[in-house]
Design a protein around this motif. Structure first.
Motif, PDB file in Angstrom:
ATOM      1  N   GLN A  50     -11.181  -1.835  -1.669  1.00  0.00           N
ATOM      2  CA  GLN A  50     -12.142  -1.355  -0.697  1.00  0.00           C
ATOM      3  C   GLN A  50     -11.577  -0.110  -0.044  1.00  0.00           C
ATOM      4  O   GLN A  50     -10.500  -0.165   0.568  1.00  0.00           O
ATOM      5  CB  GLN A  50     -12.412  -2.427   0.368  1.00  0.00           C
ATOM      6  N   MET A  51     -12.278   1.000  -0.179  1.00  0.00           N
ATOM      7  CA  MET A  51     -11.797   2.275   0.338  1.00  0.00           C
ATOM      8  C   MET A  51     -12.725   2.734   1.457  1.00  0.00           C
ATOM      9  O   MET A  51     -13.924   2.969   1.217  1.00  0.00           O
ATOM     10  CB  MET A  51     -11.758   3.316  -0.785  1.00  0.00           C
ATOM     11  N   ASN A  52     -12.189   2.841   2.653  1.00  0.00           N
ATOM     12  CA  ASN A  52     -12.960   3.244   3.821  1.00  0.00           C
ATOM     13  C   ASN A  52     -12.440   4.568   4.363  1.00  0.00           C
ATOM     14  O   ASN A  52     -11.310   4.961   4.094  1.00  0.00           O
ATOM     15  CB  ASN A  52     -12.864   2.173   4.902  1.00  0.00           C
ATOM     16  N   ASN A  53     -13.288   5.211   5.158  1.00  0.00           N
ATOM     17  CA  ASN A  53     -12.910   6.479   5.783  1.00  0.00           C
ATOM     18  C   ASN A  53     -12.302   7.431   4.746  1.00  0.00           C
ATOM     19  O   ASN A  53     -11.229   8.003   4.960  1.00  0.00           O
ATOM     20  CB  ASN A  53     -11.922   6.233   6.929  1.00  0.00           C
ATOM     21  N   LEU A  54     -13.004   7.608   3.662  1.00  0.00           N
ATOM     22  CA  LEU A  54     -12.491   8.432   2.572  1.00  0.00           C
ATOM     23  C   LEU A  54     -12.391   9.897   2.978  1.00  0.00           C
ATOM     24  O   LEU A  54     -13.206  10.414   3.761  1.00  0.00           O
ATOM     25  CB  LEU A  54     -13.387   8.283   1.344  1.00  0.00           C
TER      26      LEU A  54
ATOM     27  N   ARG B 170      -6.662   2.358   5.716  1.00  0.00           N
ATOM     28  CA  ARG B 170      -7.999   2.779   5.254  1.00  0.00           C
ATOM     29  C   ARG B 170      -8.446   1.996   4.028  1.00  0.00           C
ATOM     30  O   ARG B 170      -9.647   1.752   3.853  1.00  0.00           O
ATOM     31  CB  ARG B 170      -8.002   4.272   4.929  1.00  0.00           C
ATOM     32  N   PHE B 171      -7.521   1.621   3.173  1.00  0.00           N
ATOM     33  CA  PHE B 171      -7.850   0.891   1.941  1.00  0.00           C
ATOM     34  C   PHE B 171      -7.388  -0.560   2.066  1.00  0.00           C
ATOM     35  O   PHE B 171      -6.395  -0.848   2.737  1.00  0.00           O
ATOM     36  CB  PHE B 171      -7.148   1.528   0.744  1.00  0.00           C
TER      37      PHE B 171
ATOM     38  N   TYR C  19       0.817  -1.199   0.000  1.00  0.00           N
ATOM     39  CA  TYR C  19       0.000   0.000   0.000  1.00  0.00           C
ATOM     40  C   TYR C  19       0.856   1.256   0.000  1.00  0.00           C
ATOM     41  O   TYR C  19       1.955   1.264   0.571  1.00  0.00           O
ATOM     42  CB  TYR C  19      -0.914   0.027   1.236  1.00  0.00           C
ATOM     43  N   GLY C  20       0.302   2.313  -0.595  1.00  0.00           N
ATOM     44  CA  GLY C  20       0.934   3.606  -0.463  1.00  0.00           C
ATOM     45  C   GLY C  20       0.726   4.145   0.947  1.00  0.00           C
ATOM     46  O   GLY C  20      -0.263   3.816   1.609  1.00  0.00           O
TER      47      GLY C  20
END
Length: 124
Positions: A82-86, A67-68, A60-61
């Protein structure tokens, strides 16, 4: 030749979630793995996440860690993000990416194939 098609982008409020999908077709057997990059207006294309081939760990970056989450379905040559807390800073065009080679290099010049991209907009 490999073709990548993304789906799942859209508009979401800060703190919300979205799930992106990417389908790979064509000569996918030689690919090391699939991943995601993103590009905001006026900025360079940035590495987001990669799912390694086989049982390797995802990467991950720094800006999306925690979060992702990236996942894959090898039987259907699909990868998901899956992207959370965008956050508004996550607003960008998200691109599915595929590479040859033994490891997934998190830099845009090493990508062999790109999808057309899908827009993600996070409102504050």
């Amino acid at each position: 030749q490999v073709t990548l098609i993304e789906s799942g982008g859209g508009l979401v409020q800060a703190g919300g979630s979205l799930k992106l999908s990417c389908t790979a077709s064509g000569r996918t057997s030689r690919l090391h793995g699939l991943g995601w990059f993103r590009q905001a207006p006026g900025k360079d294309r940035e590495f987001v996440a990669a799912a390694a081939k086989g049982e390797g760990l995802p990467s991950y970056g720094d800006s999306v860690k925690g979060r992702f989450a990236i996942s894959k379905d090898n039987t259907s040559n699909m990868v998901y993000l899956q992207m959370n807390n965008l956050e508004p800073e996550d607003t960008a065009v998200y691109y599915c990416a595929a590479q040859y080679g033994r490891v997934f290099v998190p830099r845009a010049p090493y990508v062999n194939y790109w999808g057309p991209g899908t827009q993600v907009t996070v409102s504050s």
